[in-house]
Design a protein around this motif. Structure first.
Motif, short mmCIF file in Angstrom:
data_model
loop_
_atom_site.label_atom_id
_atom_site.label_comp_id
_atom_site.label_asym_id
_atom_site.label_seq_id
_atom_site.Cartn_x
_atom_site.Cartn_y
_atom_site.Cartn_z
N LEU A 1 -1.94 -2.25 -1.83
CA LEU A 1 -1.62 -2.72 -3.00
C LEU A 1 -0.23 -2.51 -3.68
O LEU A 1 0.73 -3.33 -4.14
N PHE A 2 -0.16 -0.96 -3.68
CA PHE A 2 1.06 -0.42 -4.15
C PHE A 2 2.40 -0.73 -3.54
O PHE A 2 3.47 -1.20 -3.98
N ALA A 3 2.22 -0.72 -2.14
CA ALA A 3 3.44 -1.23 -1.31
C ALA A 3 3.85 -2.61 -1.67
O ALA A 3 5.07 -2.95 -1.78
N VAL A 4 2.80 -3.46 -1.40
CA VAL A 4 3.47 -4.98 -1.81
C VAL A 4 4.03 -5.18 -3.19
O VAL A 4 5.11 -5.77 -3.35
N MET B 1 -7.45 0.65 -10.40
CA MET B 1 -7.82 -0.05 -9.04
C MET B 1 -8.44 0.89 -8.24
O MET B 1 -9.20 0.49 -7.00
N PHE B 2 -8.42 2.01 -8.24
CA PHE B 2 -9.29 3.36 -7.49
C PHE B 2 -10.88 2.73 -7.54
O PHE B 2 -11.56 2.79 -6.85
N TRP B 3 -11.19 2.83 -8.85
CA TRP B 3 -12.68 2.25 -9.14
C TRP B 3 -12.91 0.62 -8.76
O TRP B 3 -13.89 0.40 -8.24
N VAL B 4 -11.69 -0.07 -8.89
CA VAL B 4 -12.12 -1.47 -8.43
C VAL B 4 -12.47 -1.52 -7.12
O VAL B 4 -13.41 -2.13 -6.48
N LEU C 1 -13.36 8.09 1.29
CA LEU C 1 -12.87 7.00 0.30
C LEU C 1 -11.94 6.62 1.02
O LEU C 1 -10.87 5.82 0.40
N VAL C 2 -11.76 6.63 2.46
CA VAL C 2 -10.58 5.88 3.04
C VAL C 2 -10.27 4.37 2.96
O VAL C 2 -9.29 4.05 2.47
N PRO C 3 -11.29 3.69 2.60
CA PRO C 3 -11.14 2.21 2.26
C PRO C 3 -10.28 1.99 1.07
O PRO C 3 -9.44 1.22 0.90
N VAL C 4 -10.77 2.98 0.06
CA VAL C 4 -10.20 3.06 -1.42
C VAL C 4 -8.47 3.22 -1.04
O VAL C 4 -7.56 2.54 -1.68
N TRP C 5 -8.42 4.29 -0.49
CA TRP C 5 -6.88 4.74 -0.02
C TRP C 5 -5.93 3.68 0.40
O TRP C 5 -5.00 3.30 0.18
#
Lengths: 363, 386
Positions: B27-30, B58-61, B17-21
């Motif tokens: 997203l959260f940093a920005v 957003m995980f599922w998105v 799941l690396v792309p998701v992380w």
């Protein structure tokens, strides 16, 4: 009050007529009638034979006329057969062939609900038996759900923003996010599976005799309800419905707790439990009452899912079977019952709201 | 190769799941860095509940977006010897592909993990759009009902109550059936329901710009061209260019879900409108001589946005549940479809023996809906603060 009641009932009757017509229309579209003809007269019959079968059995009249027949306000169709006896809607339902022996109208109003093609029995017998089974299920659901929801809601709402409030609110949100087909699957996997979850552990410790702790199949509950075969279906439905009622109770409770008379009671030195139980609770329960009544038709969704998942042959299971097997008469009857339940609970909730709320009652 | 234990499975899932992380962290940093300039969305990051909800959603998105990079096997392919395989079972013959079924195999020997990830794509393709269309219908009918009132209100409210009195499940059994798909009923309903968004945008822009005909003609013209183009494709499958289109069973599901949701939105919008229309700024606009549609769409609607945004999140969650219900009863879905509801339905037959095939999509569905509900709760809290 009487005018209000009469108007409400008037609207209710109109709504019921509209809804039953929609159901009648959707269950009697040509494609479904063709399927019916094929299941009744053999699946390999030609299109011409289908047409003649439909004609012989009175399905070729205009939709509105047939709706009237089914409702019992229009005369049922009749036809003289080649050997001189009479046949027709009412002749078949009463089981006679003597000319003139059958009533002119035979529909819902006269108590003729038709026959189920799936269960090969009169629809009224099927429905009443299954409704009884579902009634027991619903009774237990309400016994579990309502007190739990009210306690959670009141505890969360009496001190808004506290740690208890946050924990219980999150729990309520989580329960509304878990539809029955999810919680049912999780419950079965955890508690009713012989290979994973709790049951194999308990077996290996020698705490239980059978292979599983809870039964994943509730069919045995028809004969004898035990905690082990009925707890999972009841919990599955109650959990999903509970969160919503708890949130409404909490919102209502937090609103009441900010009222002037609560502050007055506090300043007079009334103890906190007394304030909650004596002053706040009664006013805070008006909104949840309405919601609980409106929740009952909403639980029907859950009842269908749970009865199918746990193969408990109740009303919801019957509805599913009727829809899956194109059993038109049974589906129609089940729809009428479902629609009536919705409308009657709406009426009760309206009357209850007026009755419970003194501000509306007086004016 | 030996079967993996639970720690190894978990480790491999995290790697997969690396792309998701990566997406979530970026997203959260920005968002956290610029949260003071982002309005209500930025304020969301002040509430822990809202942040957890947003992260789950957003995980599922991201999982749906990057599904092609995440999945380990073809979600529709069957592998020999993997029927009902336990989580972490190695493949007999990986043939250069990924060597284990991370979450096991289902009754048809397909990979549960890949099906779960691709299922997210199925759900997120339908649920937000169905919720959006329901909202546009609810808004376009609820605003005039609440603002104008009278006979219009009585009529629309009666129709809305009629639909709401229908048990949802019964409506699904009746409306989402193969026989119905061959009748004109779904097309006619789609024709009416999908016309609403086009009308909504036309009236919205016309009410704002009708004093500047040049601008008005440009905007309304663009909306009409794009809107009617999409409309012809989505509702009648008659798009001349073939960009927009929906298979009959998808259309059937879509129409049924929108039909169930729209009356509730209508009731909410109507209630809010009746409350807002007594405010001073509405009287001011009336005194100024603004038209009714301008007042409804540009004075009342923007001031009703708080509760509507919250309800929109909840409605996506509810739509996801409804889609799952449809899948659970096998209504209106393609037979091989990896969507969560039908995967649960297929898994429930062997539930007591091999629960993993049904458990994975069940937990996925629950976490998405929980995320949406928590997000709605966080938004409600933050929007009430000011």
């Amino acid at each position: 009050m009487l005018v209000f009641l009469a108007r409400r009932i008037g609207v209710m009757v109109v709504t019921a007529l509209c809804l039953t017509f929609v159901v009648f229309y959707l269950t009697n579209i040509p494609a479904k009638l063709e399927t019916l003809a094929k299941t009744q007269a053999g699946s390999r019959i030609s299109d011409a034979e289908v047409a003649s079968w439909l004609d012989r059995n009175g399905y070729n009249q205009p939709m509105l006329v047939r709706y009237g027949e089914w409702l019992g306000i229009a005369r049922g169709w009749t036809r003289e057969t080649d050997d001189g006896t009479m046949t027709g809607r009412c002749y078949r339902l009463t089981g006679t062939t003597e000319p003139g022996a059958a009533p002119a109208r035979c529909g819902l109003m006269q108590g003729y609900w038709g026959n189920s093609t799936r269960f090969r029995a009169p629809v009224s017998d099927v429905i009443s038996a299954r409704l009884g089974a579902t009634g027991i299920l619903m009774l237990w659901v309400l016994i579990v759900m309502v007190p739990m929801a009210l306690v959670v809601g009141v505890l969360a709402g009496m001190r808004e923003g506290s740690r208890t409030d946050r924990t219980l609110s999150t729990f309520a949100i989580a329960s509304t996010a878990t539809p029955e087909y999810v919680s049912g699957v999780v419950f079965i996997a955890l508690l009713a599976s012989s290979t994973v979850g709790l049951s194999p552990l308990l077996v290996s410790w020698g705490w239980i005799d059978g292979p599983v702790l809870f039964q994943g199949n509730a069919r045995s509950a028809l004969e004898k309800i035990t905690f082990w075969n009925f707890a999972l279906p009841v919990m599955t439905i109650a959990l999903y419905g509970m969160g919503y009622v708890a949130r409404i109770t909490r919102a209502s409770m937090t609103e009441v707790m900010t009222q002037q008379y609560i502050r007055t009671a506090r300043l007079k030195g009334v103890s906190f439990p007394n304030i909650v139980l004596r002053h706040a609770l009664r006013n805070a329960l008006i909104a949840p009452f309405t919601v609980i009544m409106l929740q009952i038709p909403w639980l029907l969704n859950g009842v269908v899912i749970v009865e199918v998942l746990f193969s408990y042959p109740g009303f919801g299971w019957t509805l599913f079977e009727a829809a899956a097997n194109n059993d038109i008469e049974l589906l129609l009857a089940a729809s009428v019952v479902a629609v009536l339940v919705v409308l009657i609970t709406q009426l009760i909730s309206d009357i209850g709201y007026v009755y419970l709320n003194p501000r509306i009652r007086v004016s | 190769m030996d079967p993996l234990n639970w720690f190894e499975i978990l480790g491999r899932l995290i790697v997969q799941l690396v792309p998701v992380w990566a997406g979530l962290i970026a997203l959260f940093a920005v968002s956290i860095a610029f949260r003071r300039r982002l309005g209500l969305y930025g304020k969301l990051f002040d509430s822990a509940v809202g942040m957890i909800g947003f992260a789950l959603v957003m995980f599922w998105v991201f999982a749906a977006l990057f599904a092609n990079m995440i999945i380990t096997h073809d979600p529709l392919a069957q592998f020999s010897g993997m029927r009902n395989a336990a989580p972490g079972t190695p493949l007999r013959d990986p043939a250069g592909g990924y060597e284990v079924f991370l979450l096991g195999g289902d009754a048809l020997a397909r990979d549960v993990f890949s099906r779960m990830i691709v299922g997210a794509r199925e759900v997120l393709r339908i649920a937000p759009f169905a919720a959006m269309i329901s909202f546009m219908i609810g808004i376009s009918l609820g605003l005039p009902a609440g603002y104008i009132g009278g006979k219009l209100d009585t009529g629309l409210t009666f129709v809305a109550n009629l639909v709401l009195a229908f048990p949802v499940i019964l409506l699904f059994f009746l409306l989402v059936a193969p026989e119905i798909q061959n009748t004109p009923i779904p097309r006619v309903m789609a024709g009416i329901l999908f016309l609403m968004p086009v009308l909504f945008f036309t009236v919205l822009l016309n009410a704002r710009y009708f004093t500047q005909p040049a601008k008005r003609n440009l905007y309304v013209g663009a909306v009409l061209v794009v809107g009617l183009w999409a409309y012809s494709g989505l509702a009648f499958n008659a798009d001349p260019l073939g960009v927009w289109g929906m298979s009959p069973n998808l259309l059937n599901v879509f129409v049924a879900v929108v039909f169930v949701n729209a009356p509730t939105v209508f009731r909410i919008v109507r209630g809010i409108t009746m409350d807002i229309k007594t405010r001073d700024y509405v009287s001011a606009a009336q005194t100024r001589g603004e038209g009714p549609w301008y007042i409804m769409l540009w004075e009342i609607l923007p001031n009703a946005r708080g509760p509507l945004i919250v309800d929109f999140c909840l409605r996506i969650g509810y739509t996801t549940i409804l889609l799952g219900t449809l899948g659970f009863f096998g209504l209106g879905v393609a037979p091989e479809s990896p969507d969560w509801g039908s995967t649960i339905n297929q898994g429930r037959r062997l539930l007591t023996v091999y629960p993993h095939a049904a458990l994975a999509p069940a937990i996925a569905l629950m976490s998405l809906v929980l995320g949406l509900n928590l997000l709605a709760d966080g938004l409600r809290e933050e929007s009430l603060k000011d």
